[in-house]
Design an enzyme around this catalytic site. Structure first.
Site, PDB file in Angstrom:
ATOM      1  N   ARG A 196       6.800  42.613 -10.848  1.00 47.83           N
ATOM      2  CA  ARG A 196       7.760  41.623 -10.589  1.00 47.83           C
ATOM      3  C   ARG A 196       8.994  42.329  -9.689  1.00 47.83           C
ATOM      4  NH1 ARG A 196      11.966  40.917 -13.733  1.00 47.83           N
ATOM      5  NH2 ARG A 196      10.825  41.359 -15.621  1.00 47.83           N
ATOM      6  N   TYR A 210      15.004  20.506   5.433  1.00 52.36           N
ATOM      7  CA  TYR A 210      13.671  20.299   4.733  1.00 52.36           C
ATOM      8  C   TYR A 210      14.037  19.766   3.332  1.00 52.36           C
ATOM      9  CZ  TYR A 210       9.382  21.538   2.116  1.00 52.36           C
ATOM     10  OH  TYR A 210       8.524  21.464   1.414  1.00 52.36           O
ATOM     11  N   ASP A 230      16.190  29.225   8.346  1.00 55.45           N
ATOM     12  CA  ASP A 230      15.143  29.155   7.898  1.00 55.45           C
ATOM     13  C   ASP A 230      14.112  29.226   9.236  1.00 55.45           C
ATOM     14  OD1 ASP A 230      12.463  27.922   7.554  1.00 55.45           O
ATOM     15  OD2 ASP A 230      13.439  26.714   5.838  1.00 55.45           O
ATOM     16  N   LYS A 247       3.169  28.162   5.961  1.00 54.42           N
ATOM     17  CA  LYS A 247       3.064  27.300   7.466  1.00 54.42           C
ATOM     18  C   LYS A 247       2.383  28.438   8.245  1.00 54.42           C
ATOM     19  CE  LYS A 247       4.762  24.508   4.664  1.00 54.42           C
ATOM     20  NZ  LYS A 247       6.324  24.156   4.718  1.00 54.42           N
TER      21      LYS A 247
HETATM   22  C1  LIG Z   1       7.435  23.863   3.696  1.00 55.11           C
HETATM   23  C2  LIG Z   1       8.815  24.291   4.106  1.00 55.11           C
HETATM   24  C3  LIG Z   1       9.682  25.056   3.086  1.00 55.11           C
HETATM   25  C4  LIG Z   1       9.342  25.237   1.742  1.00 55.11           C
HETATM   26  O1  LIG Z   1       8.337  26.147   1.737  1.00 55.11           O
HETATM   27  P1  LIG Z   1       7.292  26.367   0.305  1.00 55.11           P
HETATM   28  O2  LIG Z   1       6.296  27.315   0.720  1.00 55.11           O
HETATM   29  O3  LIG Z   1       6.402  24.919   0.234  1.00 55.11           O
HETATM   30  O4  LIG Z   1       7.883  26.550  -0.934  1.00 55.11           O
HETATM   31  C5  LIG Z   1      10.978  25.271   3.642  1.00 55.11           C
HETATM   32  N1  LIG Z   1      11.437  25.119   4.802  1.00 55.11           N
HETATM   33  C6  LIG Z   1      10.665  24.444   5.670  1.00 55.11           C
HETATM   34  C7  LIG Z   1      11.086  24.403   6.879  1.00 55.11           C
HETATM   35  C8  LIG Z   1       9.405  24.214   5.305  1.00 55.11           C
HETATM   36  O5  LIG Z   1       8.419  23.712   6.541  1.00 55.11           O
END
Ligand SMILES: *Cc1c(COP(=O)(O)O)cnc(C)c1O
Length: 395
Positions: free
Chosen positions: A53, A111, A185, A210
């Protein structure tokens, strides 16, 4: 040794020379040669791993690689953490960096999961202040009313799904004025398109689910921080205690994906440019939102801040919601699925999917109409993407 013990014990594993690719280290703990070595590793006096962890060779390699990419060429050192999801990266960061009673200044069209997370944290004394971060003066005015209460500015650029662009340099100035952290982000763009650390961001978060994984094969995330004491004193303890560390399998998939990220981002951008221009010229289409189009409302900022235009775009049909529904049902090469950044072309309906939790009123003011369609343009032959769009737009 008894047979029972033989079953329990692995043969001694010693590598004479390293594997060419980073292996998946599937182990929950790490062995010490001596109690002294163990204590030194616990104390951080000697490099090593302790417990899964806290970190692991595979997940630490992914974390370090993502940090190196975000910091590449900036001369800024950066430290990474690999998390179980993008949401886990965001939750860990906010819990670590925003004390109770303090607020996060952010855009209203984040998001959806992030907005809902901050709403959840409101019950724990961490608040959210919404402002239009596209307009520096408006953002500053809103922020000034809450002076001393804003611990962080949190943003996404380009904005999902309207592809507007927030000026990172200006947000950095505002963060300094407020004595707040700037958290970005960078999921939509990736470090191949923009490096927020070079514009003064303190922390970058990712959903590696992504583009970084790129193949739609796993959910994971990452935190990158340029300040060693913030990293060691706040982020690492929160990461360990919240229990949001990623797993070695997902880290390995991300390490694999990162090797082709530059090629993919180039092709995503190229294809998206072609698709955006094609859509803009189509009589059934009223609007196309894409940073690579010459008529993007912030084209100067795009050119200053983004190295590539990226693979994301959105557009609206003349026929509104009804036409959008029919169009999406007629697609057969593009895939209708609620994610982005995979190698194939993905279609999402923001009003009913990613932004369904957003008040219709707020959606409308941010241009997320009931007729808006989002495309994550893939790396296929662009002719096949265009042919599918064409047949789905006909009639
Ligand atoms: C998908 C996404 C998230 C969340 O990510 P997960 O891997 O689904 O937890 C956060 N910010 C953006 C811009 C995203 O596209």
């Amino acid at each position: 040794m008894h047979l029972n013990s033989r079953c329990v014990r692995d043969p001694e594993y010693k590598a004479a020379n390293p594997a060419h690719q980073i292996p998946i280290v599937a182990a929950s703990s790490f062995v010490f040669d001596s109690i002294e070595q163990g204590l030194d590793i616990f104390d951080g006096k000697t490099e090593g791993h302790v417990y899964g962890r806290f970190g692991n060779p595979t997940i630490d390699a992914a974390a370090q690689k993502i940090a190196d990419m975000e910091a590449h060429g900036t001369g800024i050192p950066a430290y990474g953490l690999f998390t179980s999801s993008g949401m886990s990266a965001i939750a860990t960061t906010l819990l670590a960096c925003v004390p109770a009673g303090q607020k996060v200044l952010c855009q209203q069209d984040l998001y959806g999961g992030t907005t809902n997370l901050i709403q959840l944290l409101e019950n724990r004394g961490i608040g959210m202040v919404n402002a239009n971060l596209l307009d520096f003066n408006v953002a500053r005015l809103v922020a000034e009313q809450k002076r001393n209460a804003i611990a962080a500015i949190y943003l996404e650029t380009p904005v999902n799904p309207t592809l507007q662009v927030i000026d990172l340099e200006k947000m950095q100035l505002l963060a300094r004025e407020l004595n707040a952290l700037l958290i970005v982000d960078n999921t939509f763009a990736t470090s191949l398109v923009q490096q927020p650390l070079s514009y003064g961001a303190d922390i970058v978060v990712h959903s590696t689910t992504k583009y970084l994984n790129g193949h739609g094969t796993g959910v994971a995330g990452a935190i990158v921080c340029k300040d060693l004491s913030l990293y060691e004193e706040k982020l690492v303890p929160a990461y360990r205690l919240v229990g949001g560390s990623g797993n070695p399998w997902d880290a390995w998939l991300v390490l694999n994906g990162l090797k082709t990220l530059p090629l993919r981002m180039e092709r995503h951008s190229q294809n998206a440019q072609t698709v955006a221009e094609w859509l803009a010229a189509h009589p059934a289409v009223t609007t196309v939102n894409y940073p690579g189009l010459a008529d993007h409302p912030q084209i100067e900022l795009v050119e200053r801040q983004m190295k590539l235009s990226g693979g994301m775009l959105s557009f609206e049909l003349k026929g509104g919601k009804v036409a959008a529904m029919e169009f999406m049902n007629r697609l057969n090469f593009c895939t209708l699925t609620p994610t982005l950044g995979d190698v194939d072309t993905l279609v999402l309906y923001p009003a009913g999917m990613s932004h369904r939790g957003v008040e219709p009123e707020v959606r409308r003011t941010h241009g997320i109409t009931d007729g808006l369609i989002r495309l994550s343009v893939g790396i296929e032959a662009v002719e096949d993407i265009l042919a599918d769009l064409e047949q789905a737009l006909r009639n």
